[in-house]
Scaffold this motif. Structure first.
Motif, PDB file in Angstrom:
ATOM      1  N   THR A 350      80.935  82.006 -19.514  1.00  0.00           N
ATOM      2  CA  THR A 350      81.391  83.396 -19.394  1.00  0.00           C
ATOM      3  C   THR A 350      82.689  83.475 -18.599  1.00  0.00           C
ATOM      4  O   THR A 350      83.602  84.248 -18.929  1.00  0.00           O
ATOM      5  CB  THR A 350      80.312  84.252 -18.710  1.00  0.00           C
ATOM      6  N   LEU A 351      82.784  82.664 -17.544  1.00  0.00           N
ATOM      7  CA  LEU A 351      83.994  82.637 -16.726  1.00  0.00           C
ATOM      8  C   LEU A 351      85.191  82.152 -17.541  1.00  0.00           C
ATOM      9  O   LEU A 351      86.308  82.678 -17.406  1.00  0.00           O
ATOM     10  CB  LEU A 351      83.772  81.717 -15.524  1.00  0.00           C
ATOM     11  N   TRP A 356      90.180  83.498 -20.400  1.00  0.00           N
ATOM     12  CA  TRP A 356      91.011  83.544 -21.603  1.00  0.00           C
ATOM     13  C   TRP A 356      91.454  84.971 -21.908  1.00  0.00           C
ATOM     14  O   TRP A 356      92.599  85.205 -22.305  1.00  0.00           O
ATOM     15  CB  TRP A 356      90.230  82.965 -22.772  1.00  0.00           C
ATOM     16  N   LEU A 357      90.570  85.945 -21.721  1.00  0.00           N
ATOM     17  CA  LEU A 357      90.931  87.345 -21.939  1.00  0.00           C
ATOM     18  C   LEU A 357      92.023  87.780 -20.961  1.00  0.00           C
ATOM     19  O   LEU A 357      92.963  88.494 -21.332  1.00  0.00           O
ATOM     20  CB  LEU A 357      89.701  88.240 -21.778  1.00  0.00           C
ATOM     21  N   ASP A 492     100.406  82.331 -17.141  1.00  0.00           N
ATOM     22  CA  ASP A 492     100.355  80.864 -17.050  1.00  0.00           C
ATOM     23  C   ASP A 492      99.315  80.422 -16.023  1.00  0.00           C
ATOM     24  O   ASP A 492      98.541  79.477 -16.269  1.00  0.00           O
ATOM     25  CB  ASP A 492     101.722  80.313 -16.658  1.00  0.00           C
ATOM     26  N   ALA A 493      99.307  81.075 -14.866  1.00  0.00           N
ATOM     27  CA  ALA A 493      98.352  80.725 -13.810  1.00  0.00           C
ATOM     28  C   ALA A 493      96.923  81.009 -14.255  1.00  0.00           C
ATOM     29  O   ALA A 493      96.012  80.201 -14.012  1.00  0.00           O
ATOM     30  CB  ALA A 493      98.678  81.498 -12.535  1.00  0.00           C
ATOM     31  N   LEU A 494      96.718  82.138 -14.916  1.00  0.00           N
ATOM     32  CA  LEU A 494      95.381  82.478 -15.392  1.00  0.00           C
ATOM     33  C   LEU A 494      94.929  81.519 -16.495  1.00  0.00           C
ATOM     34  O   LEU A 494      93.740  81.191 -16.603  1.00  0.00           O
ATOM     35  CB  LEU A 494      95.366  83.920 -15.898  1.00  0.00           C
ATOM     36  N   LEU A 495      95.871  81.055 -17.301  1.00  0.00           N
ATOM     37  CA  LEU A 495      95.540  80.061 -18.316  1.00  0.00           C
ATOM     38  C   LEU A 495      95.119  78.749 -17.667  1.00  0.00           C
ATOM     39  O   LEU A 495      94.168  78.091 -18.119  1.00  0.00           O
ATOM     40  CB  LEU A 495      96.742  79.834 -19.234  1.00  0.00           C
ATOM     41  N   LEU A 496      95.809  78.364 -16.600  1.00  0.00           N
ATOM     42  CA  LEU A 496      95.445  77.138 -15.883  1.00  0.00           C
ATOM     43  C   LEU A 496      94.037  77.248 -15.312  1.00  0.00           C
ATOM     44  O   LEU A 496      93.243  76.301 -15.391  1.00  0.00           O
ATOM     45  CB  LEU A 496      96.459  76.882 -14.762  1.00  0.00           C
ATOM     46  N   ILE A 497      93.713  78.406 -14.747  1.00  0.00           N
ATOM     47  CA  ILE A 497      92.361  78.629 -14.227  1.00  0.00           C
ATOM     48  C   ILE A 497      91.342  78.513 -15.353  1.00  0.00           C
ATOM     49  O   ILE A 497      90.256  77.929 -15.184  1.00  0.00           O
ATOM     50  CB  ILE A 497      92.275  80.015 -13.557  1.00  0.00           C
ATOM     51  N   THR A 498      91.692  79.060 -16.517  1.00  0.00           N
ATOM     52  CA  THR A 498      90.783  79.007 -17.668  1.00  0.00           C
ATOM     53  C   THR A 498      90.537  77.576 -18.118  1.00  0.00           C
ATOM     54  O   THR A 498      89.414  77.202 -18.454  1.00  0.00           O
ATOM     55  CB  THR A 498      91.369  79.836 -18.829  1.00  0.00           C
TER      56      THR A 498
END
Length: 526
Positions: A350-351, A356-357, A492-498
């Motif tokens: 879920t995370l 990704w969203l 970009d940062a949120l994609l890395l977290i994903t």
């Protein structure tokens, strides 16, 4: 016809009739909530501290740095003290120190006094999370460890979300000193409840202080946390960051060398021989990266890019915070029925989806859409964070819970410091090439070029200064490009977290469901 009536019991009588495990949970929740809340509520008042004390941002930053360093170095030491003198009284002493230091912070008359009192507060706060966790796990049977994790997880996940909102309200509408005074009545109540409710646990009278461990752990983790923390402002290549990081790493290597050869180590690195402990730590580091990354990125996005006030941004985050009250009990039931592995896989999946969203974030994303994405993220955090604690401590005997819990929280502390600094520098670094690319795309055929030309032409028709108009319009466009570059860097940062969350999903598939150990939930009471 007469019937016997059962007298209604008072609140005190109903409270005293609760199982001891619930009394322990209620007693330690006060300290857990304050420890996490204080770590976030102070950040919002940094501008106020600069104005009150006439300090620069770099000097005022020590209000946060001093607390973090003191908290970091105290965690392993309190683990030993709890083992030697009993978890109950060491926890009470640390909570009392935290409460008194909070009052002193509110009485601060200068920046120097504030920093000193924050050191005292950090020393007390370092024990609250690990020792509170150890006491709760010690009184819940293995089959209910999920329920225990959910119980203490609610304040842990709620506090970081309420902190900025509460801190913003206090700074904007009341006296900044309330940021610290608010801890005093809660701390007094917590000390009273712990002193009257908690039972004395077994102590290890033969435990000896590991002086090399104390010295090396203090130098290692203080240097690493400070060096990593300074990277956000100085950059990873600065002499200060490299120097402290290298020195901390050397001390860490020496610490591992000595601790593996110690008969009674302060930090038991042999725990990493257990796959449950190692995998749970790896998953927790990734979860911490995701948790603190979003806590750092989303409020700045709302305030710096969307122009919201701290209170407004806090209200946007509020629904995702409240959903944890539902998600955590559900995750606890899943853990107790199917094992922590199932809960972690659900949570991390879920995370990953929520991450990704969030990579589709724009400057005009509807608030409701953002809130739904954050709600999904909170559900993922609720299902993954606390079950990882269950797995990490599943193989730990009760007499070693205090030290193991301290070690586990120390690792989390280092991971949180790294997450914030890394993402801060990563966003800054990514924004530069994005801005350059946007600037390169501005040519005679681009919409922005036509916008400037039309604005200048309209100014000429009105008889206005065309050069002045052109400079103003170009400045506005540069500002818009900077905002667009920033949001691209955030994505970009949120994609890395994903990506890291997706890696954690794969890792969680290889985690074993721990078996309950006979007697592992019992502590011999006096």
């Amino acid at each position: 016809m007469s019937s016997a009536t059962t007298p209604r019991r008072s609140f005190v009588e109903r409270f005293q009739s609760l199982d001891y495990k619930w009394l322990v949970s209620i007693s330690v929740i006060f300290g857990l909530f304050m420890a996490v809340l204080d770590a976030t509520i102070v950040n919002i008042a940094m501008a106020k501290f600069q104005a009150v004390f006439g300090a620069t941002l770099a000097d005022a930053q020590w209000i946060i740095t001093a607390y973090t360093l003191a908290q970091t170095v105290s965690i392993p030491i309190f683990g030993y003290l709890a083992d030697r003198y009993g978890t109950k009284w060491i926890y009470i002493i640390s909570l009392g120190l935290f409460t008194i230091a909070s009052m002193l912070c509110g009485l601060s008359w200068s920046l120097g006094s504030m920093i000193f009192f924050r050191v005292l507060q950090g020393l007390g706060g370092g024990a609250l999370m690990p020792l509170g966790l150890a006491q709760v796990y010690a009184v819940f049977p293995p089959s209910q460890r999920g329920l225990a994790a959910a119980t203490i997880g609610i304040p842990v996940l709620l506090a970081p979300a309420f902190g900025p909102t509460l801190g913003g309200y206090i700074v904007e509408y009341t006296d900044w000193r309330l940021i610290f005074y608010i801890n005093v009545p809660v701390g007094i109540l917590g000390v009273f409840m712990c002193a009257t409710i908690l039972r004395n646990d077994n102590v290890n009278a033969n435990a000896k202080i590991d002086l090399p461990g104390v010295l090396l752990s203090t130098l290692a983790f203080a240097s690493l946390v400070y060096g990593i923390g300074e990277a956000a402002s100085d950059g990873w290549g600065s002499t200060k960051v490299v120097g402290f990081s290298v020195f901390g790493t050397i001390c860490l290597v020496l610490l591992i060398f000595f601790e593996l050869r110690s008969a009674d180590p302060l930090l038991d690195f042999s725990l990493f021989k257990s796959w449950n402990w190692t995998s749970a730590n790896l998953i927790t580091w990734i979860i911490t990266f995701a948790l603190f990354g979003a806590l750092f990125l989303v409020p700045i996005y709302l305030q710096s890019l969307r122009g919201l006030t701290p209170i407004q941004s806090g209200l946007v985050l509020l629904p995702s915070s409240l959903i944890t009250v539902i998600a955590l009990p559900l995750s606890g039931q899943v853990v107790d029925r199917f094992g922590p592995k199932v809960a972690i896989v659900i949570g991390l999946a879920t995370l990953t989806l929520a991450g990704w969203l969030l990579t589709h974030l724009t400057l005009t994303t509807p608030t409701l859409t953002l809130q739904l994405w954050l709600v999904a993220r909170s559900i993922g955090m609720g299902f993954s964070n606390q079950p990882a604690n269950v797995i990490a401590l599943s193989d730990i005997p009760p007499q070693k819970l205090a030290r193991a819990s301290s070690f586990f929280n120390l690792m989390r502390q280092v991971a949180s410091a790294f997450s914030t600094s890394f993402l801060a520098t990563y966003v800054q670094d990514q924004a530069k090439p994005h801005f350059a690319h946007l600037a390169e795309t501005t040519n005679p055929s681009s919409p922005m070029y036509f916008y400037v030309r039309n604005a200048v032409s309209a100014a000429a028709l009105r008889g206005e200064n065309t050069l002045k108009t052109q400079a103003l319009v170009v400045k506005q466009l540069v500002g818009q490009m900077q905002l667009q570059a920033s949001i691209m860097a955030y994505r970009d940062a949120l994609l890395l977290i994903t990506v890291f969350a997706a890696v954690a999903v794969v890792l969680s598939l290889f985690v074993g469901n721990p078996r309950g150990h006979s007697g592992s939930a019992e502590m011999v009471m006096e």
